[in-house]
Design an enzyme around this catalytic site. Structure first.
Site, PDB file in Angstrom:
ATOM      1  N   ASP A 202       0.839  -1.188   0.000  1.00  0.00           N
ATOM      2  CA  ASP A 202       0.000   0.000   0.000  1.00  0.00           C
ATOM      3  C   ASP A 202       0.883   1.251   0.000  1.00  0.00           C
ATOM      4  O   ASP A 202       1.898   1.313   0.702  1.00  0.00           O
ATOM      5  CB  ASP A 202      -0.881  -0.027   1.254  1.00  0.00           C
ATOM      6  CG  ASP A 202      -1.871   1.108   1.312  1.00  0.00           C
ATOM      7  OD1 ASP A 202      -2.776   1.141   0.459  1.00  0.00           O
ATOM      8  OD2 ASP A 202      -1.746   1.955   2.216  1.00  0.00           O
ATOM      9  N   GLU A 263      14.753 -14.734  -0.417  1.00  0.00           N
ATOM     10  CA  GLU A 263      15.179 -15.825   0.456  1.00  0.00           C
ATOM     11  C   GLU A 263      14.190 -16.987   0.414  1.00  0.00           C
ATOM     12  O   GLU A 263      14.553 -18.134   0.692  1.00  0.00           O
ATOM     13  CB  GLU A 263      15.288 -15.335   1.908  1.00  0.00           C
ATOM     14  CG  GLU A 263      16.434 -14.392   2.188  1.00  0.00           C
ATOM     15  CD  GLU A 263      16.442 -13.980   3.661  1.00  0.00           C
ATOM     16  OE1 GLU A 263      15.960 -14.785   4.502  1.00  0.00           O
ATOM     17  OE2 GLU A 263      16.907 -12.869   3.966  1.00  0.00           O
TER      18      GLU A 263
END
Length: 543
Positions: A202, A263
């Site tokens: 957002d 990751e």
């Protein structure tokens, strides 16, 4: 086709606004169990992922976009166990799950802010944007809040102002503090560990502010600009927001964010960029290089302009500005008037325009976002002032009615109480004119709902539409004409967005191999080298 690790490239994402999707406990507010219950409907559309608007613990001053605990579910939506069950069912149905990450600001009830405002010397004293007043007691500068008034609120305990880009109860985090970045990223890791597939960020360009707190200059209007920061009733749009957002330091944080996602592999991110005329430049900066966001969306197609010239202008500008990034196109979301209402002139056009809009969207190069209810052709709800819940609309009524009109409950069963959304009184009314458009009334081949399913199946069946190239064509008529191309699969699209028929002479060098009518259409046809289209029609062919 995009590789599995790039499943997001060309993906179709369905936005769920949980408050208004499905209520299972009779309190009139949708919940996570309701999302789980309705996942088969979403899967039946043929989308790739869902995007869940905020469900985190929140005072709900801005309907969940004011977070007080990033790592828990608000009781009105259920529990973490409900979230995990929803995730398991979504993955079983082949749907990825993207969640809304609202990290530019928190709720004023967040423990971080409670501590920060308690003194100027506590451990989190500089976790938010605090500033001394001017000598006359007024705010530090001229920055404005999108929700009205100054972007500064006085705090009597610290005897300082704190910054808020939205409500006064939504204080802005100070991303110049590395500890803030670390803390925010740990909340992201929490959801990655629970298996979420991506994040919608957002107000992604609002994270940093100018540390010198320089005044924003007035905006010099640009008639060619496509992006809007705010409706014209809001003075926020009168400033050139050079210093209160879109600061260069944001690049470094987005690289940290991307490194964390990498990751875990096969994750994605989509950023919401509200930056006025600079939006495309910002998208280019945030999605280039493969080390920041995977994709962004702007407000360019969230306008009332459903014309060939406007869409071509937006797409061409994006292609010119963003050479190695990716875009996510949308006509509607939870913040704007539903696109059918923006685009039509009369109710009779509703179904035809709804069908044409998804056909256009599905043919564009990029990923696409759909907003719940648009697959039914829902129009904007007309609400009385006393029914409003959106603070933005309440603040600017009646010149701007806010965002509640696009947030009314989904209509599942036309004859059921509250259209099958809830056994209780809904948090927003169910419009009577939405009832005939309920899911259970759209089981015929000519419905808007079936057109969505067929069109998304058509998109999936052509590699060129997922991540192929796109090239506009010049024609003798005002139509949207372009080629989508990949590995020998070349499709020609001609869209007539006019309310009258069009005749289009095929450009030189274009040879039709076979027509391939897009779902729900078929009146367009080829007469020699002239394509004849009815109003709101499309011609599609392999070339």
């Amino acid at each position: 086709m995009a590789s599995q690790s790039e499943w997001w490239r060309g993906a179709v994402i369905y936005q769920v606004y949980p408050r208004s999707f499905q209520d299972t406990n009779g309190d009139g507010i949708g919940d996570l169990k309701g999302v789980t219950q309705r996942l088969p409907h979403i899967a039946s559309l043929g989308v790739d992922a869902i995007w869940l608007s905020p469900f985190f613990t929140s005072p709900q001053a801005d309907m969940g976009y004011d977070v007080s605990d990033y790592c828990d579910v608000d009781p009105m939506f259920g529990t973490l166990a409900d979230f995990d069950a929803m995730m398991e069912e979504a993955h079983r149905l082949g749907l990825k799950v993207i969640i809304d990450q609202v990290i530019s600001h928190t709720a004023d009830k967040h423990p971080w802010f409670v501590e920060s405002r308690s003194s100027r010397s506590n451990e989190k004293a500089d976790w938010y944007v605090w500033a001394d007043p001017k000598k006359d007691g007024t705010a530090p500068n001229n920055w404005l809040s999108i929700f009205g008034g100054p972007a500064w609120e006085w705090d009597g305990v610290r005897k300082q102002y704190y910054m808020h880009n939205f409500l006064t109860s939504q204080p802005d985090l100070n991303f110049h503090n590395p500890k803030v970045q670390d803390a925010v990223l740990e909340t992201v890791r929490f959801w990655l560990e629970r298996g979420v597939d991506g994040f919608r960020l957002d107000t992604v360009n609002f994270y940093f502010h100018d540390e010198e707190l320089r005044d924003n200059p007035p905006l010099i209007p640009d008639p060619d600009a496509t992006g809007l920061d705010a409706p014209d009733v809001n003075p926020y749009g009168m400033q050139n927001h050079l210093y209160d957002k879109t600061q260069p330091e944001n690049i470094g944080f987005l690289q940290r964010f991307r490194a964390l996602l990498d990751e875990y592999g096969d994750r994605t991110s989509v950023g919401e960029v509200g930056d006025g005329a600079r939006s495309l430049k910002t998208v280019a900066a945030y999605t280039s290089g493969g080390d920041k966001l995977h994709m962004c969306y702007t407000f360019d197609l969230l306008s009332p302009d459903f014309t060939a010239s406007h869409i071509r202008k937006c797409v061409t500008a994006f292609q010119a500005a963003v050479t190695d990034g990716w875009v996510c196109w949308a006509f509607s979301n939870h913040d704007v008037i539903r696109h059918v209402s923006r685009f039509i002139w009369s109710p009779e056009e509703r179904a035809r325009v709804a069908k044409l809009a998804i056909s256009v969207l599905a043919a564009l190069r990029g990923s696409i976002c759909l907003y719940q209810g648009e697959e039914l052709g829902l129009t904007e709800a007309e609400l009385a002032f006393e029914d409003l819940r959106d603070p933005y609309g309440i603040r600017f009524w009646p010149a701007f009615k806010g965002r509640d009109g696009c947030r009314t409950p989904m209509v599942w069963e036309a004859d059921a109480p509250q259209a099958g959304f809830s056994d209780g009184k809904p948090w927003l009314p169910v419009p009577a004119d939405h009832l005939p458009l309920a899911v259970d009334r759209q089981d015929d081949a000519a419905s808007v709902l079936q057109h969505y399913r067929d069109t998304l199946a058509f998109r999936r069946s052509h590699a060129a539409l997922l991540d192929g190239g796109m090239r506009f064509l010049d024609t003798n008529a005002d139509v949207l004409a372009f080629l989508r191309e990949k590995a020998g699969d070349t499709l020609l699209f001609i869209f007539n967005l006019h309310r009258g028929p069009q005749e289009v002479l095929l450009p030189d060098g274009i040879t039709i191999r076979e027509t391939c009518a897009m779902p729900g259409f078929g009146s367009a046809h080829l007469d020699g080298r002239t394509v004849k289209l009815d109003a709101f029609d499309v011609f599609c062919a392999a070339v």
